[in-house]
Design a protein around this motif. Structure first.
Motif, PDB file in Angstrom:
ATOM      1  N   GLY A   1      16.604  -4.164   1.889  1.00 31.48           N
ATOM      2  CA  GLY A   1      16.657  -2.711   1.677  1.00 31.48           C
ATOM      3  C   GLY A   1      17.181  -2.445   0.275  1.00 31.48           C
ATOM      4  O   GLY A   1      17.390  -3.384  -0.495  1.00 31.48           O
ATOM      5  N   THR A   2      17.406  -1.168  -0.049  1.00 36.22           N
ATOM      6  CA  THR A   2      17.751  -0.867  -1.438  1.00 36.22           C
ATOM      7  C   THR A   2      19.061  -0.102  -1.563  1.00 36.22           C
ATOM      8  O   THR A   2      19.468   0.623  -0.664  1.00 36.22           O
ATOM      9  CB  THR A   2      16.637  -0.039  -2.120  1.00 36.22           C
ATOM     10  N   ASP A   3      19.689  -0.298  -2.716  1.00 32.80           N
ATOM     11  CA  ASP A   3      20.995   0.309  -2.974  1.00 32.80           C
ATOM     12  C   ASP A   3      20.864   1.657  -3.701  1.00 32.80           C
ATOM     13  O   ASP A   3      19.756   2.180  -3.839  1.00 32.80           O
ATOM     14  CB  ASP A   3      21.904  -0.682  -3.728  1.00 32.80           C
TER      15      ASP A   3
ATOM     16  N   TYR B   1      18.746  -5.180  -2.134  1.00 33.59           N
ATOM     17  CA  TYR B   1      19.926  -5.988  -1.787  1.00 33.59           C
ATOM     18  C   TYR B   1      19.584  -7.480  -1.787  1.00 33.59           C
ATOM     19  O   TYR B   1      20.434  -8.321  -1.524  1.00 33.59           O
ATOM     20  CB  TYR B   1      20.454  -5.595  -0.413  1.00 33.59           C
ATOM     21  N   ASP B   2      18.307  -7.784  -2.016  1.00 28.88           N
ATOM     22  CA  ASP B   2      17.805  -9.168  -2.015  1.00 28.88           C
ATOM     23  C   ASP B   2      17.218  -9.409  -3.410  1.00 28.88           C
ATOM     24  O   ASP B   2      16.122  -8.953  -3.720  1.00 28.88           O
ATOM     25  CB  ASP B   2      16.731  -9.264  -0.918  1.00 28.88           C
TER      26      ASP B   2
ATOM     27  N   PHE C   1      21.185 -13.344  -3.100  1.00 28.68           N
ATOM     28  CA  PHE C   1      20.652 -13.763  -4.394  1.00 28.68           C
ATOM     29  C   PHE C   1      19.869 -15.060  -4.229  1.00 28.68           C
ATOM     30  O   PHE C   1      20.386 -16.034  -3.686  1.00 28.68           O
ATOM     31  CB  PHE C   1      21.792 -13.969  -5.401  1.00 28.68           C
ATOM     32  N   ARG C   2      18.621 -15.040  -4.683  1.00 28.01           N
ATOM     33  CA  ARG C   2      17.783 -16.243  -4.684  1.00 28.01           C
ATOM     34  C   ARG C   2      17.887 -16.812  -6.086  1.00 28.01           C
ATOM     35  O   ARG C   2      17.218 -16.328  -6.999  1.00 28.01           O
ATOM     36  CB  ARG C   2      16.340 -15.878  -4.362  1.00 28.01           C
ATOM     37  N   ILE C   3      18.741 -17.816  -6.231  1.00 27.81           N
ATOM     38  CA  ILE C   3      19.041 -18.320  -7.573  1.00 27.81           C
ATOM     39  C   ILE C   3      18.150 -19.517  -7.884  1.00 27.81           C
ATOM     40  O   ILE C   3      18.139 -20.510  -7.151  1.00 27.81           O
ATOM     41  CB  ILE C   3      20.529 -18.722  -7.704  1.00 27.81           C
TER      42      ILE C   3
ATOM     43  N   GLU D   1      20.015 -20.108  -2.167  1.00 29.34           N
ATOM     44  CA  GLU D   1      20.148 -18.699  -1.816  1.00 29.34           C
ATOM     45  C   GLU D   1      21.562 -18.478  -1.322  1.00 29.34           C
ATOM     46  O   GLU D   1      22.024 -19.167  -0.411  1.00 29.34           O
ATOM     47  CB  GLU D   1      19.139 -18.339  -0.733  1.00 29.34           C
ATOM     48  N   VAL D   2      22.231 -17.518  -1.951  1.00 27.41           N
ATOM     49  CA  VAL D   2      23.612 -17.245  -1.589  1.00 27.41           C
ATOM     50  C   VAL D   2      23.769 -15.765  -1.272  1.00 27.41           C
ATOM     51  O   VAL D   2      23.036 -14.923  -1.780  1.00 27.41           O
ATOM     52  CB  VAL D   2      24.590 -17.628  -2.725  1.00 27.41           C
ATOM     53  N   VAL D   3      24.741 -15.485  -0.402  1.00 24.68           N
ATOM     54  CA  VAL D   3      25.147 -14.098  -0.175  1.00 24.68           C
ATOM     55  C   VAL D   3      26.533 -13.949  -0.777  1.00 24.68           C
ATOM     56  O   VAL D   3      27.387 -14.819  -0.607  1.00 24.68           O
ATOM     57  CB  VAL D   3      25.147 -13.757   1.331  1.00 24.68           C
ATOM     58  N   ILE D   4      26.727 -12.885  -1.551  1.00 26.70           N
ATOM     59  CA  ILE D   4      28.058 -12.577  -2.079  1.00 26.70           C
ATOM     60  C   ILE D   4      28.497 -11.266  -1.433  1.00 26.70           C
ATOM     61  O   ILE D   4      27.745 -10.288  -1.399  1.00 26.70           O
ATOM     62  CB  ILE D   4      28.055 -12.437  -3.618  1.00 26.70           C
TER      63      ILE D   4
END
Ligand code: C2O
Ligand code: CU
Ligand code: CU
Length: 539
Positions: free
Chosen positions: A211-213, A219-220, A270-272, A319-322
């Motif tokens: 979704g979007t901020d 958010y992805d 975040f897909r790093i 892929e990490v979530v912060i």
């Protein structure tokens, strides 16, 4: 048939040595150092606003062009153009669809895509002068051999190639980049790199950030990290240290130097991707907060992992979530790059980007990370005992060349592209032991076509962030890593190489061939569906 450079390449007539003479390399290096951009003219970190690359959405509903057999079709053009990377300066780059990095392609699992890649590059590289040939590799995709970006399956300016991308694998973060033989490092460095995501129902059903901020930003987020060195006029300086490694003094995220992103007090995904030529990163947050690791190269991990710092080699995707809800509004969190062996550091290479917490969360939905994400996949259940064969591949420098078991891509060329380092049978599981016997370099080793499970490193269990499906593994100094994989879904010849692209080009790359149990062979990577000359017809 006319005998041109392309045919010469395919026949292995042009040797690696003939492509880059030492004298030419030295002259180039001297020239570049003279013109380097002064540190004082560089943008201070965290002043450039973060940007996301454009998106090409092929997930179904919005696709207007279909091929005659109903596949989404997309035509992408590689060209040279100028882009502002350093504020106030123009940089001549090569990109997909006039963007560096190129557009993030989004596909749905089970919906194959036909992608036409048009080589519309000029006849000469702006600084290095060579005539560009390209081969597009969708890294992380199980593609047929002729659509896998085989290094010697090259298209020249004025040619195009239709790639079939099957999108049969589970949701994952892949990337596409150039793989043209002996020119991969400079083609990628000049900008031919982008992300490509497959989405699927399992992933969609999880409450992970999406979704979007407040800014309309997802958010992805896809974060593509690169490093580069610039000339005083904004031009890219390609200095590979006499074919050893390339370390830039500017860190770019999605083509911007050390950007700053505004975030809400909530979780972001975040897909790093580390798309650097030779630089590996040791990533950590300045606040000491752990990353919630959820995915690796081949998609979601069986289980989330909490990781305070981790080693991120070239071509790996993590892929990490912060979780920014821990911080008050006004707080800044920096994504740091801690020191890592055998990576040349410069004044600001110890930082990557910053996050400024600016507002409350716009929504409480999709703000979770379940403990179990994707348990019970085939690859993550592979055991040592499933293997029908074990093989050892040793990555080392010898006699001024980068080699695998003492062999190079030049040997593959000399054999008419028949020579292999391994000959697995379709559908069989093997264990490969990848080793780096020296302390002077690290080698992120990439095996095409397959996802593998890391069994051990120097006899110890894999790191927590590596407990997911992988296609690149960091083989550090004096390390030996064991990986298990099932060979398929297609027979054919596929590359295995070091993803330090300077090593790859000079010539730490070889191939394996998968044959069917009856010995029959797959499609030929060069001749099954070669590039064609423009003008290109409608799909
Ligand atoms: Cu990302 Cu063979 O490469
Ligand atoms: Cu690959
Ligand atoms: Cu290497």
């Amino acid at each position: 048939m006319q005998f041109n450079r392309r045919d010469a390449l395919k026949l292995g007539v042009v040797s690696a040595a003939a492509l880059a003479l030492p004298a030419e390399r030295m002259a180039r290096t001297k020239l570049s150092f003279a013109n380097k951009l002064a540190v004082s003219s560089m943008p201070p970190p965290f002043t450039a606003p973060y940007v996301a690359p454009p998106v090409v959405n092929l997930t179904g509903d919005v696709t207007s062009v279909l091929t005659s057999d109903g596949k989404p079709f997309y035509r992408m053009v590689m060209s040279q153009f100028r882009q502002e990377i350093i504020p106030g300066l123009q940089t001549t780059v090569w990109g997909y669809d006039r963007s560096v990095p190129g557009p993030t392609v989004m596909c749905k699992r089970g919906v194959p895509v036909l992608m036409r890649h048009v080589n519309n590059l000029p006849s000469q590289h702006p600084q290095l002068g060579y005539r560009p040939w390209t081969s597009v590799h969708l890294h992380g995709s199980a593609s047929l051999p002729q659509y896998d970006g085989y290094a010697s399956d090259v298209a020249s300016p004025g040619q195009y190639k239709d790639y079939q991308f099957p999108n049969t694998q589970q949701a994952r973060t892949m990337w596409y980049h150039d793989h043209g033989v002996h020119r991969t490092a400079s083609n990628v460095y000049t900008g031919l790199v982008a992300q490509y995501h497959i989405v699927d129902d399992l992933e969609r059903s999880l409450p992970l950030p999406k979704g979007t901020d407040f800014e309309g930003k997802s958010y992805d987020q896809a974060l593509t990290i690169q490093d580069a060195t610039f000339g005083a006029d904004g031009s890219l300086i390609y200095d590979d240290g006499d074919q050893s490694s390339l370390y830039g003094n500017v860190i770019l995220v999605n083509g911007r130097p050390w950007p700053v992103m505004k975030v809400e007090r909530r979780k972001y995904r975040f897909r790093i991707l580390n798309a650097s030529i030779s630089r590996a990163y040791k990533l950590a947050l300045s606040s000491g907060q752990p990353f919630i690791m959820i995915g690796t190269d081949g998609g979601l991990m069986p289980q989330r992992q909490f990781v305070r710092r981790y080693r991120h080699g070239m071509a790996e995707r993590y892929e990490v979530v912060i979780d920014f809800s821990k911080y008050p509004i006004g707080e800044r969190v920096v994504l740091q790059n801690l020191a890592l062996r055998n990576n040349d550091g410069f004044e600001h290479t110890n930082k990557v980007m910053a996050f400024d917490v600016v507002s409350e969360s716009s929504t409480s939905r999709n703000n979770g990370v379940p403990k179990l994400l994707n348990p019970g996949t085939e690859v993550m259940s592979l055991q040592e005992s499933d293997a029908s064969k074990q093989r050892s591949l040793t990555f080392r420098r010898s006699n001024g060349h980068w080699t695998i078991n003492g062999r190079t891509w030049a040997d593959v060329e000399a054999s008419g592209f028949q020579d292999t380092v391994a000959d697995p049978t379709l559908g069989e599981v093997e264990v490969w032991e990848l080793s780096n016997p020296f302390g002077g370099w690290f080698h992120p080793v990439h095996i095409h076509l397959v996802d593998f499970r890391i069994l051990s490193r120097n006899g110890l269990p894999p790191k927590p962030w590596e407990l997911g499906p992988k296609d690149v593994v960091y083989v550090g100094e004096y390390e030996t890593v064991r990986v298990a994989m099932r060979f398929g879904p297609y027979p054919g010849r596929y590359m295995v190489h070091c993803h330090n692209l300077v090593h790859e080009d000079h010539d730490m790359m070889h191939q394996f061939e998968i044959r069917r149990p009856d010995g029959s062979r797959g499609d030929d990577p060069i001749w099954a569906d070669p590039p064609k000359d423009l003008p290109d017809p409608p799909p």
